[in-house]
Scaffold this motif. Structure first.
Motif, PDB file in Angstrom:
ATOM      1  N   PHE A 195      34.266  95.709  13.864  1.00 61.47           N
ATOM      2  CA  PHE A 195      33.390  96.818  14.271  1.00 61.47           C
ATOM      3  C   PHE A 195      34.024  98.142  13.872  1.00 61.47           C
ATOM      4  O   PHE A 195      35.207  98.371  14.147  1.00 61.47           O
ATOM      5  N   ARG A 196      33.266  98.982  13.203  1.00 60.29           N
ATOM      6  CA  ARG A 196      33.768 100.326  12.869  1.00 60.29           C
ATOM      7  C   ARG A 196      32.647 101.318  13.092  1.00 60.29           C
ATOM      8  O   ARG A 196      31.532 101.111  12.601  1.00 60.29           O
ATOM      9  N   ASN A 197      32.967 102.378  13.790  1.00 60.27           N
ATOM     10  CA  ASN A 197      31.955 103.392  14.076  1.00 60.27           C
ATOM     11  C   ASN A 197      31.839 104.319  12.863  1.00 60.27           C
ATOM     12  O   ASN A 197      32.203 105.490  12.930  1.00 60.27           O
ATOM     13  N   ILE A 249      23.363  96.808   3.942  1.00 56.11           N
ATOM     14  CA  ILE A 249      24.464  96.086   4.582  1.00 56.11           C
ATOM     15  C   ILE A 249      25.803  96.323   3.888  1.00 56.11           C
ATOM     16  O   ILE A 249      26.767  95.623   4.152  1.00 56.11           O
ATOM     17  N   PHE A 250      25.853  97.321   2.992  1.00 57.86           N
ATOM     18  CA  PHE A 250      27.145  97.609   2.350  1.00 57.86           C
ATOM     19  C   PHE A 250      28.120  98.222   3.355  1.00 57.86           C
ATOM     20  O   PHE A 250      29.294  97.890   3.387  1.00 57.86           O
ATOM     21  N   ARG A 251      27.638  99.147   4.154  1.00 52.73           N
ATOM     22  CA  ARG A 251      28.500  99.791   5.154  1.00 52.73           C
ATOM     23  C   ARG A 251      27.831  99.698   6.517  1.00 52.73           C
ATOM     24  O   ARG A 251      26.868 100.396   6.802  1.00 52.73           O
ATOM     25  N   GLU A 260      31.167  91.383   9.235  1.00 53.46           N
ATOM     26  CA  GLU A 260      31.992  90.181   9.346  1.00 53.46           C
ATOM     27  C   GLU A 260      32.998  90.157   8.199  1.00 53.46           C
ATOM     28  O   GLU A 260      32.660  90.489   7.060  1.00 53.46           O
ATOM     29  N   GLN A 261      34.219  89.779   8.542  1.00 55.95           N
ATOM     30  CA  GLN A 261      35.271  89.727   7.518  1.00 55.95           C
ATOM     31  C   GLN A 261      35.793  88.305   7.351  1.00 55.95           C
ATOM     32  O   GLN A 261      35.759  87.509   8.291  1.00 55.95           O
ATOM     33  N   MET A 262      36.301  88.036   6.168  1.00 54.43           N
ATOM     34  CA  MET A 262      36.998  86.758   5.916  1.00 54.43           C
ATOM     35  C   MET A 262      38.376  87.191   5.416  1.00 54.43           C
ATOM     36  O   MET A 262      38.493  87.777   4.339  1.00 54.43           O
ATOM     37  N   VAL A 308      34.309  94.964  -2.884  1.00 54.27           N
ATOM     38  CA  VAL A 308      33.838  93.828  -2.100  1.00 54.27           C
ATOM     39  C   VAL A 308      35.013  93.196  -1.353  1.00 54.27           C
ATOM     40  O   VAL A 308      34.869  92.680  -0.254  1.00 54.27           O
ATOM     41  N   GLU A 309      36.184  93.264  -1.975  1.00 58.45           N
ATOM     42  CA  GLU A 309      37.368  92.627  -1.387  1.00 58.45           C
ATOM     43  C   GLU A 309      38.596  93.490  -1.647  1.00 58.45           C
ATOM     44  O   GLU A 309      38.704  94.119  -2.704  1.00 58.45           O
ATOM     45  N   GLY A 310      39.517  93.490  -0.687  1.00 58.89           N
ATOM     46  CA  GLY A 310      40.792  94.188  -0.884  1.00 58.89           C
ATOM     47  C   GLY A 310      41.925  93.171  -0.870  1.00 58.89           C
ATOM     48  O   GLY A 310      41.889  92.209  -0.091  1.00 58.89           O
ATOM     49  N   ILE A 346      37.930  90.157   2.633  1.00 64.72           N
ATOM     50  CA  ILE A 346      36.611  90.310   1.997  1.00 64.72           C
ATOM     51  C   ILE A 346      35.533  90.404   3.071  1.00 64.72           C
ATOM     52  O   ILE A 346      35.630  89.750   4.114  1.00 64.72           O
ATOM     53  N   GLY A 347      34.539  91.226   2.839  1.00 60.91           N
ATOM     54  CA  GLY A 347      33.437  91.372   3.793  1.00 60.91           C
ATOM     55  C   GLY A 347      32.329  90.374   3.461  1.00 60.91           C
ATOM     56  O   GLY A 347      31.865  90.322   2.327  1.00 60.91           O
ATOM     57  N   VAL A 348      31.928  89.595   4.463  1.00 59.25           N
ATOM     58  CA  VAL A 348      30.864  88.598   4.233  1.00 59.25           C
ATOM     59  C   VAL A 348      29.570  89.312   3.823  1.00 59.25           C
ATOM     60  O   VAL A 348      28.874  88.896   2.901  1.00 59.25           O
ATOM     61  N   ASP A 349      29.288  90.419   4.511  1.00 59.60           N
ATOM     62  CA  ASP A 349      28.013  91.102   4.273  1.00 59.60           C
ATOM     63  C   ASP A 349      27.962  91.741   2.886  1.00 59.60           C
ATOM     64  O   ASP A 349      26.936  91.715   2.210  1.00 59.60           O
ATOM     65  N   ARG A 350      29.096  92.296   2.452  1.00 59.33           N
ATOM     66  CA  ARG A 350      29.124  92.876   1.091  1.00 59.33           C
ATOM     67  C   ARG A 350      28.993  91.790   0.048  1.00 59.33           C
ATOM     68  O   ARG A 350      28.375  91.986  -0.997  1.00 59.33           O
ATOM     69  N   MET A 351      29.590  90.634   0.345  1.00 51.03           N
ATOM     70  CA  MET A 351      29.480  89.500  -0.575  1.00 51.03           C
ATOM     71  C   MET A 351      28.015  89.067  -0.648  1.00 51.03           C
ATOM     72  O   MET A 351      27.468  88.814  -1.721  1.00 51.03           O
TER      73      MET A 351
END
Ligand code: ATP
Length: 517
Positions: free
Chosen positions: A252-254, A262-264, A269-271, A336-338, A378-383
């Motif tokens: 969660f980030r405000n 759904i990019f930001r 959700e993160q993996m 998409v991933e760091g 990696i962010g599930v939603d960005r993926m």
């Protein structure tokens, strides 16, 4: 670009129309940057998560998974640095009462200069046609040179305020906004407040106030749940270095400015996978994980040209290498991933704040040390978004019609097989159900009997279903059906008994995983 924006808008409406993504609490007009996944979206999302999880946990004997709680002891976030430094600089416009990220306003201004430069070049290309020498024009046009000079000066100033001693120079940032005469896109005015730091963590209270409720945070990343469990997993799993811990979960980030669907998001959700290694080996492991993760992405078949690494020049003080994997979205190449080499910072901080010894005893060298960490995040939603963007096509057909089709990788598609009776008579529906009853244990099947076959095909194309089967008169005679391929639209006659063999291999996650070995 405008055309790309148009396409992006269509993708967003497609996601809603076909049950992939809905605004959260839609009947109340949604909630900013929070989204729900619908009946097809959840299947696609689950498949993405499975592809990631299995590539980590099944394919690596030395990677195990956990599922840590979202709520964590508040000291976790003090130790990790999030309480003090997980901030974005924000600024308000007094007239529109709108809030912006000050750094984003400046980045947009830099992008405006870039756009202007490109427009100049495009105009000249049209004017000079065949005679046009782009390189020479860029090097000599006074207009272009002036814009480049302004852009570079702004970029340099921006870098300076972002990297000032003791953190971001907030006054310097405001001065840039004033000097560049940046206006609020809503009110059109320059009536700005000062720039302030804004912590992105959501806070809540745990326990009733009378009992002495304490402030806790909704986790802004899943990684800390892994770090605080390092000892538990290492000991109970008797793990030897190098080893990894993987986790999928909500974060969660405000976010001040939530944009691009759904990019930001504010809830996402993160993996993440933290790979614990011996100090000194981190740059080799960093290179290895870069390569492994890029292969995982490219294995989906979207074309290597749509990915790139963006290596960070400026590193967080605890990191000694960092890169992003960027994907070509309709709004440009985006992270998409760091992948980060985080040294022993996190484990060291938790050892300091908890007073526990968080180390590894190396039986080979008989010494104890704090492991170093390579993180893939990696962010599930960005993926999800990158897959949607790449798969969406409005295809012109030879007969002049168009069809909207999602060329989803078959293994990720929400529905793998649709079965249609040609008509609702002569036992065709029963036969179709029989096929589904047989195959539903192996992959996700859907039954459809409404409308003409052509319309049913279109509906399945729109949700990316790779195969459709039609039961007709001939089926009742010889137990064969027509099998239609989503991408080629070709139909062929096959025996019902062959269906599972033909389809299963193509739609299973295993088919994707095998290419990674
Ligand atoms: P950005 O620079 O875009 O804000 P970040 O560098 O802060 O991202 P990380 O903290 O490295 O992101 O998080 C890892 C991954 O989590 C990102 O690559 C991205 O896929 C995902 N992610 C981060 N923030 C969000 C968000 N607000 N919405 C959706 N996904 C996110």
């Amino acid at each position: 670009m405008a055309q790309q924006e148009e396409v992006f808008k269509k993708i967003v409406s497609h996601c809603k129309e076909y049950g992939f993504v809905f605004p959260s609490s839609d009947i109340y007009d949604g909630l900013g940057a929070v989204y729900d996944y619908g009946q097809n979206g959840v299947e696609l999302k689950n498949n993405i998560k499975q592809y990631w999880w299995q590539s980590m946990v099944l394919l690596h004997e030395n990677i195990v998974g956990i599922d840590a709680a979202i709520f964590m002891h508040p000291t976790t976030w003090k130790a990790s640095g999030h309480v003090d430094a997980f901030n974005d600089p924000l600024i308000d416009n007094r007239d529109s009462k709108k809030r912006y990220r000050a750094d984003v306003l400046i980045e947009d201004q830099i992008a405006k200069y870039d756009d202007k430069i490109e427009k100049e070049v495009e105009k000249a290309a049209k004017r000079f046609k065949d005679q046009f020498n782009e390189e020479q024009y860029r090097a000599t046009s006074p207009k272009v040179l002036e814009l480049v000079e302004k852009r570079d000066a702004l970029h340099k100033r921006f870098q300076e305020v972002m990297n000032a001693e003791g953190g971001i120079d907030l006054e310097g940032m405001k001065q840039i906004i004033l000097d560049e005469e940046i206006v609020c896109p809503i009110s059109g005015t320059r009536n700005w407040t000062d720039v302030r730091q804004f912590n992105l963590m959501f806070k809540t209270e745990m326990g009733a106030a009378a009992e002495g409720a304490s402030t806790i945070y909704l986790r802004p990343e899943t990684a800390q749940g892994i770090f605080v469990n390092y000892l538990n997993v290492q000991k109970t799993g008797r793990m030897k270095l190098p080893f990894g811990i993987a986790q999928i979960g909500k974060a969660f980030r405000n976010e001040i400015v939530a944009r691009q669907f759904i990019f930001r998001m504010r809830e996402f959700e993160q993996m993440e996978m933290q790979f614990f290694i011996k100090p000194g080996t981190e740059l080799d492991w960093f290179a290895k994980w870069k390569e492994t993760r890029m292969r995982w992405h490219q294995n989906l078949g979207f074309g290597a040209e749509n990915y790139r690494f963006h290596d960070h020049d400026k590193l967080a003080h605890y990191a000694n290498a960092a890169t992003d994997i960027e994907f070509h979205m309709p709004f440009g190449f985006k992270e998409v991933e760091g992948i980060h080499s985080r040294t022993n910072f996190d484990l060291g901080q938790h050892a300091k704040y908890s007073g526990k010894k968080i180390e590894y005893f190396d039986p080979e060298t008989n010494e104890s040390y704090t492991p170093y960490v390579i993180e893939t995040s990696i962010g599930v939603d960005r993926m999800f978004l990158s897959i949607m963007c790449h798969s969406y096509e409005e295809q012109q057909l030879p007969d002049g019609q168009t069809r909207t089709v999602l060329h989803l990788p078959a293994a990720l598609a929400p529905v793998k097989l649709a079965v249609f009776p040609l008509t609702k008579k002569d036992g065709m529906p029963e036969k179709a159900q029989e096929i589904i009853n047989d195959l539903r244990f192996h992959f996700n099947c859907k039954y459809e009997e409404k409308d003409q076959i052509g319309k049913r095909y279109r509906r399945m194309d729109a949700i990316g279903c790779p195969y459709c089967v039609t039961v007709d008169q001939q089926t009742l005679v010889d137990n064969t059906v027509t099998l239609r391929d989503r991408d080629t639209m070709e139909q062929r006659r096959v025996a019902i008994s062959e269906l599972r063999g033909i389809i299963e291999d193509k739609v299973s996650i295993t088919s994707l995983l095998k290419n990674l070995l």
